[in-house]
Design a protein around this motif. Sequence first.
Motif, short mmCIF file in Angstrom:
data_model
loop_
_atom_site.label_atom_id
_atom_site.label_comp_id
_atom_site.label_asym_id
_atom_site.label_seq_id
_atom_site.Cartn_x
_atom_site.Cartn_y
_atom_site.Cartn_z
N ARG A 62 -5.15 0.07 5.98
CA ARG A 62 -5.63 -0.65 4.80
C ARG A 62 -5.59 0.23 3.55
NH1 ARG A 62 -10.95 -3.02 6.78
NH2 ARG A 62 -9.67 -4.06 8.34
N ILE A 63 -5.16 -0.38 2.44
CA ILE A 63 -5.24 0.32 1.13
C ILE A 63 -6.01 -0.61 0.20
CG2 ILE A 63 -3.95 1.24 -0.82
CD1 ILE A 63 -1.64 1.85 1.00
N THR A 64 -7.11 -0.09 -0.37
CA THR A 64 -7.87 -0.93 -1.30
C THR A 64 -8.10 -0.16 -2.59
OG1 THR A 64 -9.95 -0.12 -0.39
CG2 THR A 64 -9.14 -2.22 0.48
N ARG A 65 -8.50 -0.90 -3.62
CA ARG A 65 -8.67 -0.26 -4.91
C ARG A 65 -9.95 -0.79 -5.55
NH1 ARG A 65 -5.43 -0.56 -10.59
NH2 ARG A 65 -7.18 0.54 -11.47
N THR A 66 -10.75 0.12 -6.09
CA THR A 66 -11.88 -0.31 -6.91
C THR A 66 -11.58 0.21 -8.32
OG1 THR A 66 -13.15 1.73 -6.61
CG2 THR A 66 -13.48 0.01 -4.95
N GLU A 67 -12.53 0.01 -9.23
CA GLU A 67 -12.28 0.48 -10.59
C GLU A 67 -12.09 1.99 -10.63
OE1 GLU A 67 -14.79 -0.06 -14.48
OE2 GLU A 67 -14.76 -1.88 -13.24
N ARG A 68 -12.82 2.69 -9.75
CA ARG A 68 -12.82 4.17 -9.83
C ARG A 68 -12.01 4.87 -8.75
NH1 ARG A 68 -18.73 5.79 -9.75
NH2 ARG A 68 -17.85 7.87 -9.99
N ILE A 72 -7.30 4.86 0.77
CA ILE A 72 -6.04 4.80 1.51
C ILE A 72 -6.32 5.07 2.99
CG2 ILE A 72 -3.73 5.82 1.69
CD1 ILE A 72 -4.15 6.90 -1.19
N GLY A 73 -5.95 4.12 3.84
CA GLY A 73 -6.10 4.33 5.28
C GLY A 73 -5.17 5.44 5.75
N ALA A 74 -5.63 6.20 6.74
CA ALA A 74 -4.88 7.40 7.17
C ALA A 74 -3.49 7.09 7.70
CB ALA A 74 -5.69 8.15 8.23
N MET A 75 -3.26 5.84 8.18
CA MET A 75 -1.95 5.49 8.74
C MET A 75 -0.97 4.97 7.67
SD MET A 75 -1.32 6.19 11.87
CE MET A 75 -0.12 5.05 12.51
N SER A 76 -1.38 5.00 6.40
CA SER A 76 -0.45 4.55 5.34
C SER A 76 0.70 5.53 5.27
CB SER A 76 -1.17 4.50 3.99
OG SER A 76 -2.33 3.72 4.09
N LYS A 77 1.90 4.98 5.18
CA LYS A 77 3.10 5.82 5.09
C LYS A 77 3.20 6.44 3.70
CE LYS A 77 4.78 4.13 9.07
NZ LYS A 77 3.53 3.65 9.64
N LEU A 78 3.79 7.62 3.62
CA LEU A 78 3.90 8.31 2.32
C LEU A 78 4.61 7.41 1.30
CD1 LEU A 78 4.87 11.92 3.53
CD2 LEU A 78 2.59 11.00 3.06
N GLN A 80 4.86 4.13 1.29
CA GLN A 80 4.05 2.96 0.98
C GLN A 80 3.08 3.30 -0.18
OE1 GLN A 80 2.03 2.06 4.58
NE2 GLN A 80 1.09 0.18 3.78
N ILE A 81 2.53 4.50 -0.14
CA ILE A 81 1.60 4.91 -1.20
C ILE A 81 2.39 5.12 -2.49
CG2 ILE A 81 -0.11 6.64 -1.89
CD1 ILE A 81 -0.35 7.33 1.15
N TYR A 82 3.53 5.77 -2.37
CA TYR A 82 4.36 6.02 -3.56
C TYR A 82 4.72 4.71 -4.25
CZ TYR A 82 8.29 7.44 -6.43
OH TYR A 82 9.12 7.64 -7.50
N ARG A 83 5.02 3.68 -3.42
CA ARG A 83 5.48 2.40 -3.98
C ARG A 83 4.35 1.59 -4.62
NH1 ARG A 83 9.15 1.86 0.64
NH2 ARG A 83 7.51 0.63 1.59
#
Length: 277
Positions: A62-68, A72-78, A80-83
Motif C-alpha cells: 500500500r502507498i498512501t499520502r496525507t498532507e504531510r 510507502i509499504g515495504a513491498m513497493s517496487k523502486l 513504482q515509487i519513482y513513477r
Amino acid sequence: MDAPLSQVFFPASFHELFSAWSRFPDAKPYAGGTDIVWRQGKNTLTLPPIILCLDKLEELHRITRTERYLEIGAMSKLNQIYRLGKIVPEIFSACLENIAGVQLRNIATIGGNICCPARLLDTSAPLAALDALFEIRGAHSSRWVSSSRFFTTDEGASLESQELLTRIRLPLDQWDYSVYKKFSKVDITDSEIMVFLAKTQKNILTDLRVVFKTNTILRNKAGEGLLIGKHLPLSRKIAGDFVQNWLEFLDENHEMSDFTKNELINCIEINIFNLSE
Ligand SMILES: Cc1cc2nc3c(=O)[nH]c(=O)nc-3n(C[C@H](O)[C@H](O)[C@H](O)COP(=O)(O)OP(=O)(O)OC[C@H]3O[C@@H](n4cnc5c(N)ncnc54)[C@H](O)[C@@H]3O)c2cc1C
C-alpha cells in the motif's frame, strides 16, 4: 520442530507470517529477491532453506499520502515509487532513478533496499536526510524508528530477529535547494552519496541538511547548526567556515581515503558557495 529441507511460505496475513516465523526462526523474508540471489550466475539458484515470501501481504504493497507524509509499504517496487512523480521528494526520486537499470527497479523493493543485511544501499542517504521513519513489526509489537537511528547499527535500533520492516513514512517538506550526488564507483556494492538540502524563508536559512553515505551515514549536525538562522546569501567567510567545520568533523569521525574526502569536500564547497554572495 524439524524443518523440511526447503520450504516457501506465502503468508497472506501478519498472523500467518509470524506463526510460520515462530516455528522456523531462521526463515528469511523474501521481497524482490534481487539481493538474495545477488551474484548467482548458475542455472540453479541457491536459496535460503526456509523462505517467507512477502508478496501476498497486501498491507505491504500500500502507498498512501496525507498532507504531510507519503507512506510507502515495504513491498513497493523502486520504480513504482519513482513513477508517483512530483509528490516524491526530488532527492529521493533522483536516488531511485540512479539505482541499477529499469528491469532491476521493477523487481527490487524499497524494504529490501533498506534491510539489505550486508551493506548500506543507496536509499539510506536520502531517507536519513529527509528524516524518514520506519515502522517495524514483530509478532506482538510494532514500533517506529527514525531512519538515521536505523542505519546507525551501533545504536542497536535496526531489525531484531523475527522483525519485519512494514512501512516507510516520508515527510513531504518543501526544500528550496536540493542536490543528490552519487559518486561513480567501480564497485556498485559500496556506493558513496552526498545529499544536500536547504530550506529558506524570507531570505533566512531555516533548515540545512548534508548527509554523506559511505559504509555508514555521516551527518554533521553541529556544522548545520552554525548556519541555520543566517541571512542569504551567506557571506563567503561563513560558507568557508562551514567547509572547514566539515573537514574537522571528518577527521574526528570517520576514516576515509584522501580521494573520497576531497570528493566530498569539493561537493559540499560547491553547494554551500551556491548559497553565498
Ligand atoms: C545488477 C544489480 C545492480 C544493483 N545496483 C544497485 C545500486 O546502484 N544501488 C543500490 O542501492 N542497490 C543496487 N543493487 C541492489 C538492489 O537495490 C537490492 O538488491 C534491492 O533493493 C533489494 O531489494 P529486494 O526487494 O530484491 O530484496 P530481497 O533480495 O528480497 O531482500 C534483501 C534483504 O532484505 C530482507 N528483507 C526484504 N524485505 C524485508 C522487510 N520488509 N523486512 C525485513 N527484511 C526484509 C531480506 O530477508 C534480505 O535479507 C543492485 C543489485 C543488482 C542485482
